[in-house]
Design a protein around this motif. Structure first.
Motif, PDB file in Angstrom:
ATOM      1  N   ASN A  57       6.144  23.472  27.867  1.00  0.00           N
ATOM      2  CA  ASN A  57       6.404  24.239  26.633  1.00  0.00           C
ATOM      3  C   ASN A  57       6.355  25.738  26.894  1.00  0.00           C
ATOM      4  N   ASP A  58       5.309  26.106  27.710  1.00  0.00           N
ATOM      5  CA  ASP A  58       5.199  27.550  28.032  1.00  0.00           C
ATOM      6  C   ASP A  58       6.414  28.020  28.812  1.00  0.00           C
ATOM      7  N   LEU A  59       6.873  27.120  29.746  1.00  0.00           N
ATOM      8  CA  LEU A  59       8.043  27.484  30.541  1.00  0.00           C
ATOM      9  C   LEU A  59       9.269  27.643  29.637  1.00  0.00           C
ATOM     10  N   ASN A  60       9.429  26.667  28.722  1.00  0.00           N
ATOM     11  CA  ASN A  60      10.568  26.760  27.801  1.00  0.00           C
ATOM     12  C   ASN A  60      10.491  28.024  26.945  1.00  0.00           C
ATOM     13  N   SER A  61       9.247  28.305  26.514  1.00  0.00           N
ATOM     14  CA  SER A  61       9.060  29.514  25.703  1.00  0.00           C
ATOM     15  C   SER A  61       9.390  30.760  26.511  1.00  0.00           C
TER      16      SER A  61
END
Length: 319
Positions: A57-61
């Motif tokens: 999720n952090d990567l996508n964000s």
């Protein structure tokens, strides 16, 4: 990992039937430990899975933020390029405007100098025109004054001529109805005396009654020295065939006018310089020569009294 643990457990169960209790106990302890380890590993897997999900999720964000940052960077680059282009255009426009302004200022300054020169010239012309108008105004006032004086003199002379006419009419009252008329026109007094009052046919010798009329006229004229006296002789159109000394009607009319002048000259109060004799012959008739009555009216002496115009001429010359 779970399948491996199950296989180990199954193996232990199979072996329990044929191994010693001690070994079984050891195996149970190992199983318990393995089960505990399995739970721990499961927890670790779940924790790692959660961490992975969180990291994903952090990567996508971060990817989304990166993409947005790239987009904003590209937009900023575009805005920068447009702003720089506008700035360059403004600089070019300012330079052109500054150049044009300098040229316009120079042109306007030159035009202003020309306008000021024209204005100064017009002011000088206006001053000269004002001076000329003032001079004309003064001349006009002087002329108006002279015209008023002239009108006054003319009015006075007209009044004098009316008084003279009245005096002559009064003096010659006894000759009314005998071919004598007195009238005033055009500022002059005209005394007309037909030949029947003055002369015999073909003669230039004045009869007694005619002489008396001329003498009475002379008495009035003697009291008016500022009058020019013109005596005109007139005939009808019948050719003169009398005295061989005369050449014709014109000569006869002149003789008759001179005869009247000579009677007037007998009055010493009349200035001979005021007297003029003229013969008009048959060329100034007052009636038709086709009738006897008309011919009688044309045979006449006219005494034309004119006020001396020296004063009027002087005023006219000054206007």
């Amino acid at each position: 990992m779970i399948k491996k643990t199950l296989l180990i457990a199954i193996g232990l169960m199979l072996l329990s039937s044929c191994v010693s209790k001690k070994i079984y106990t050891d195996l149970e302890d190992k199983y318990a430990n393995l089960k505990k380890e399995n739970r721990s590993l499961t927890d670790d897997v779940e924790s790692l899975s959660a961490d992975k999900t969180k990291l994903t999720n952090d990567l996508n964000s971060l990817q989304s933020a990166y993409d947005n940052a790239v987009k904003e960077r590209d937009q900023l680059r575009s805005d920068y390029a447009a702003t720089k282009s506008n700035l360059d255009n403004l600089k070019a426009s300012y330079t052109a405007l500054e150049k044009n302004s300098s040229e316009e200022i120079t042109k306007n300054s030159k035009k202003n100098r020309e306008l000021l020169a024209q204005l100064e010239a017009k002011e000088q012309a206006l001053a000269a025109e004002s001076a000329r108008l003032n001079k004309l105004k003064t001349e006009l006032e002087n002329r108006s004054k002279r015209v008023a004086e002239l009108e006054s003199v003319i009015a006075a002379k007209d009044a004098n001529m009316r008084a003279l006419k009245d005096a002559i009419s009064k003096a010659l009252t006894n000759f009314e109805g005998k071919g004598l008329t007195v009238e005033q026109r055009d500022g002059k007094v005209y005394i007309s005396m037909e030949n029947k009052l003055l002369f015999q046919s073909g003669s230039w010798s004045v009869g007694s009654e005619g002489r008396r009329a001329v003498q009475q006229l002379g008495n009035v004229l003697a009291e008016n020295p500022d009058i020019a006296i013109l005596i005109e002789g007139h005939t009808d159109n019948v050719p003169y065939k009398g005295n061989a000394q005369l050449s014709g009607n014109w000569d006869l009319s002149t003789k008759r006018a001179t005869a009247i002048v000579n009677i007037l000259r007998e009055n010493n109060a009349i200035n001979p310089e005021s007297l003029t004799a003229a013969g008009r012959g048959e060329y100034a008739p007052v009636a038709s020569n086709d009738t006897t009555e008309g011919k009688a009216k044309n045979r006449r002496i006219e005494v034309i009294l004119t006020p001396k115009l020296d004063e009027i001429s002087k005023l006219l010359n000054e206007i």
